[in-house]
Write a protein that holds these residues in place. Structure first.
Motif, mmCIF file in Angstrom:
data_model
loop_
_atom_site.group_PDB
_atom_site.id
_atom_site.type_symbol
_atom_site.label_atom_id
_atom_site.label_comp_id
_atom_site.label_asym_id
_atom_site.label_seq_id
_atom_site.Cartn_x
_atom_site.Cartn_y
_atom_site.Cartn_z
ATOM 1 N N LEU A 61 66.295 28.815 25.237
ATOM 2 C CA LEU A 61 64.818 29.570 26.176
ATOM 3 C C LEU A 61 65.048 29.138 26.841
ATOM 4 N N SER A 62 64.588 27.580 27.491
ATOM 5 C CA SER A 62 63.907 27.465 28.644
ATOM 6 C C SER A 62 65.396 27.578 29.942
ATOM 7 N N GLU A 63 66.044 27.005 29.734
ATOM 8 C CA GLU A 63 67.374 26.838 30.374
ATOM 9 C C GLU A 63 67.717 28.601 31.415
ATOM 10 N N ALA A 64 67.617 29.577 29.515
ATOM 11 C CA ALA A 64 68.187 30.816 30.175
ATOM 12 C C ALA A 64 66.962 31.557 30.764
ATOM 13 N N LEU A 65 65.070 30.957 30.531
ATOM 14 C CA LEU A 65 64.881 31.461 31.715
ATOM 15 C C LEU A 65 64.893 31.557 33.410
ATOM 16 N N THR A 66 65.509 29.376 33.308
ATOM 17 C CA THR A 66 65.517 28.932 34.492
ATOM 18 C C THR A 66 66.448 30.452 35.562
ATOM 19 N N ALA A 67 67.812 30.177 34.658
ATOM 20 C CA ALA A 67 69.022 30.938 35.083
ATOM 21 C C ALA A 67 69.071 32.007 35.148
ATOM 22 N N SER A 68 67.897 33.022 35.361
ATOM 23 C CA SER A 68 67.774 34.440 35.451
ATOM 24 C C SER A 68 66.219 34.360 36.323
ATOM 25 N N ARG A 69 65.553 33.467 36.950
ATOM 26 C CA ARG A 69 64.457 33.133 38.160
ATOM 27 C C ARG A 69 63.742 33.379 37.705
ATOM 28 N N VAL A 70 63.196 33.076 36.177
ATOM 29 C CA VAL A 70 61.507 33.568 35.354
ATOM 30 C C VAL A 70 60.728 32.688 35.572
ATOM 31 N N ASP A 71 60.149 31.990 36.520
ATOM 32 C CA ASP A 71 58.868 31.275 36.426
ATOM 33 C C ASP A 71 57.899 31.109 35.323
ATOM 34 N N ALA A 72 58.995 30.187 34.336
ATOM 35 C CA ALA A 72 58.223 29.519 32.705
ATOM 36 C C ALA A 72 57.141 28.975 33.276
ATOM 37 N N SER A 73 56.476 28.629 34.285
ATOM 38 C CA SER A 73 55.438 26.693 34.408
ATOM 39 C C SER A 73 54.195 27.495 33.477
ATOM 40 N N LEU A 74 54.199 28.559 33.489
ATOM 41 C CA LEU A 74 52.258 28.534 33.065
ATOM 42 C C LEU A 74 52.923 28.317 30.948
ATOM 43 N N ALA A 75 54.042 28.665 30.831
ATOM 44 C CA ALA A 75 54.201 28.757 29.360
ATOM 45 C C ALA A 75 53.701 27.055 29.056
ATOM 46 N N PRO A 76 53.006 26.960 27.704
ATOM 47 C CA PRO A 76 52.779 26.256 26.894
ATOM 48 C C PRO A 76 53.896 25.928 26.396
ATOM 49 N N ARG A 77 54.338 24.094 26.121
ATOM 50 C CA ARG A 77 54.924 23.453 25.459
ATOM 51 C C ARG A 77 54.503 22.453 24.029
ATOM 52 N N SER A 78 55.549 22.775 23.280
ATOM 53 C CA SER A 78 54.715 21.357 21.746
ATOM 54 C C SER A 78 55.538 21.763 20.762
ATOM 55 N N ASP A 79 55.639 20.636 20.147
ATOM 56 C CA ASP A 79 56.940 19.573 19.412
ATOM 57 C C ASP A 79 56.453 21.388 17.876
ATOM 58 N N ARG A 80 55.791 21.750 17.736
ATOM 59 C CA ARG A 80 56.024 22.942 16.815
ATOM 60 C C ARG A 80 57.421 23.466 17.213
ATOM 61 N N PRO A 81 57.967 23.651 15.774
ATOM 62 C CA PRO A 81 59.937 24.508 16.033
ATOM 63 C C PRO A 81 59.516 25.917 16.863
ATOM 64 N N THR A 82 60.797 25.897 16.806
ATOM 65 C CA THR A 82 60.923 27.813 17.556
ATOM 66 C C THR A 82 61.135 28.663 16.708
ATOM 67 N N THR A 83 60.516 30.044 17.062
ATOM 68 C CA THR A 83 61.549 30.714 16.007
ATOM 69 C C THR A 83 62.491 31.659 15.723
ATOM 70 N N LEU A 84 62.813 31.768 14.235
ATOM 71 C CA LEU A 84 64.862 32.094 14.353
ATOM 72 C C LEU A 84 64.149 32.968 13.434
ATOM 73 N N ALA A 85 65.413 34.524 13.545
ATOM 74 C CA ALA A 85 65.385 35.565 13.551
ATOM 75 C C ALA A 85 67.272 35.580 13.308
ATOM 76 N N PHE A 86 67.839 35.224 12.196
ATOM 77 C CA PHE A 86 69.336 35.119 11.229
ATOM 78 C C PHE A 86 69.922 36.802 10.802
ATOM 79 N N VAL A 87 70.445 37.000 11.582
ATOM 80 C CA VAL A 87 71.374 38.786 11.547
ATOM 81 C C VAL A 87 72.705 38.586 10.547
ATOM 82 N N THR A 88 72.026 39.412 9.991
ATOM 83 C CA THR A 88 73.410 39.989 9.163
ATOM 84 C C THR A 88 73.556 41.398 9.340
ATOM 85 N N LEU A 89 74.642 41.753 9.283
ATOM 86 C CA LEU A 89 75.268 43.995 8.676
ATOM 87 C C LEU A 89 75.346 43.622 8.334
#
Length: 303
Positions: A61-89
């Motif tokens: 997520l952080s790399e994608a924000l940086t690559a698209s010129r988005v400033d994420a300096s205000l976003a707090p970081r933690s060692d909690r897991p990332t939300t996952l959404a599994f998609v089935t069709l």
């Protein structure tokens, strides 16, 4: 800066491994995250605020924000897991299984809220981040602290996510009461039991009603205007609404209208180019797979 406040997550998309076995591929996503990405690509000063994990998915997520010129300096970081959404069709229709308990995004609290500096002109809220506590309550508190900044909300209501309807309605009503710009679909309005005229009477300056292939209708105190959708070969609609939001905000920024006073005094003629930019950007997104908003150079090349 336009600060996008809300969820980021990893969509685990169904794929087939080289061995022929079913597999999942991690792709950065989330409605508010997508809007931030689109804003950055459209050349607007974009920022992102939402809880981001220090795990391997948070790094994506952080790399994608940086690559698209988005400033994420205000976003707090933690060692909690990332939300996952599994998609089935199933017959081409997507179904989602969310894993969101105790995640970095959901467990955001008032203690994590940033100090809003003079460089922040507007705040954007929306998506499923307005549903689940404690994060939803933190975003509502940040909205209440917006001061003289422009606030845009896209509720993008998903009834199946709502566990405490009364609490959700109270929170959303309070945020809509502070909003300057609201984007709603027919489904959103039916669930809310409201209409554009009622939102305007409640203090909203600009209401945008999305009508799919029929385009968007913009409502202000001065009247209404329909802006047609751009013609596009639709691959899928993932991220289309998020990209529209970004195009609108980027267009208002270009026009110098990201001010509560100037926006309120603006005519439909003043606002229409921003609505049209949103429609044009969204048309590019639906023409390719996934939430992949256009870069400003792509739109300029087509002009």
């Amino acid at each position: 800066m336009i600060l996008c406040c809300g969820e980021s997550l990893i969509d685990m998309l169904p794929r087939t491994a080289s061995t022929g076995e079913p597999a999942f591929s991690p792709v950065a996503g989330g409605a508010v995250f997508n809007t931030a990405i689109a804003l950055g690509r459209l050349g607007a000063p974009a920022g992102y605020f939402g809880g981001i994990s220090t795990d391997l998915f948070g790094a994506i997520l952080s790399e994608a924000l940086t690559a698209s010129r988005v400033d994420a300096s205000l976003a707090p970081r933690s060692d909690r897991p990332t939300t996952l959404a599994f998609v089935t069709l199933t017959d081409g229709h997507a179904q989602y299984a969310f894993y969101d308990e105790n995640t970095a995004g959901r467990m955001l609290t008032d203690a994590n809220l940033p100090e809003l500096g003079a460089d922040i002109d507007a705040l954007f809220f929306g998506g499923i981040s307005l549903v689940s506590e404690p994060g939803a309550d933190a975003y509502a508190a940040l909205c209440a602290q917006a001061g003289d900044r422009v606030v845009m909300i896209d509720p993008n209501i998903r009834p199946s996510f709502i566990r405490d309807e009364a609490r959700y309605r109270a929170r959303l009503d309070a945020m809509l009461g502070r909003a300057d710009i609201v984007k709603v679909s027919d489904e959103d309005m039916a669930w809310l039991g409201t209409a554009p005229a009622e939102l305007l009477q409640g203090g909203v300056t600009l209401v945008l009603e999305t009508r799919g292939a029929e385009g968007v209708v913009a409502y202000t105190a001065g009247g209404q205007r329909q802006v047609p959708a751009e013609v596009a070969e639709v691959i899928d609609t993932v991220g289309a609404g998020d990209t529209f939001n970004a195009g609108l905000l980027a267009g208002l920024h270009r026009a110098g209208l990201l001010s509560r006073t100037l926006l309120k005094d603006a005519s439909l003629d003043d606002i229409t180019p921003a609505v049209a930019l949103g429609a044009k950007a969204a048309a590019v997104t639906v023409s390719r797979a996934g939430a992949n908003p256009p870069w400003v150079e792509e739109l300029e090349a087509d002009a």
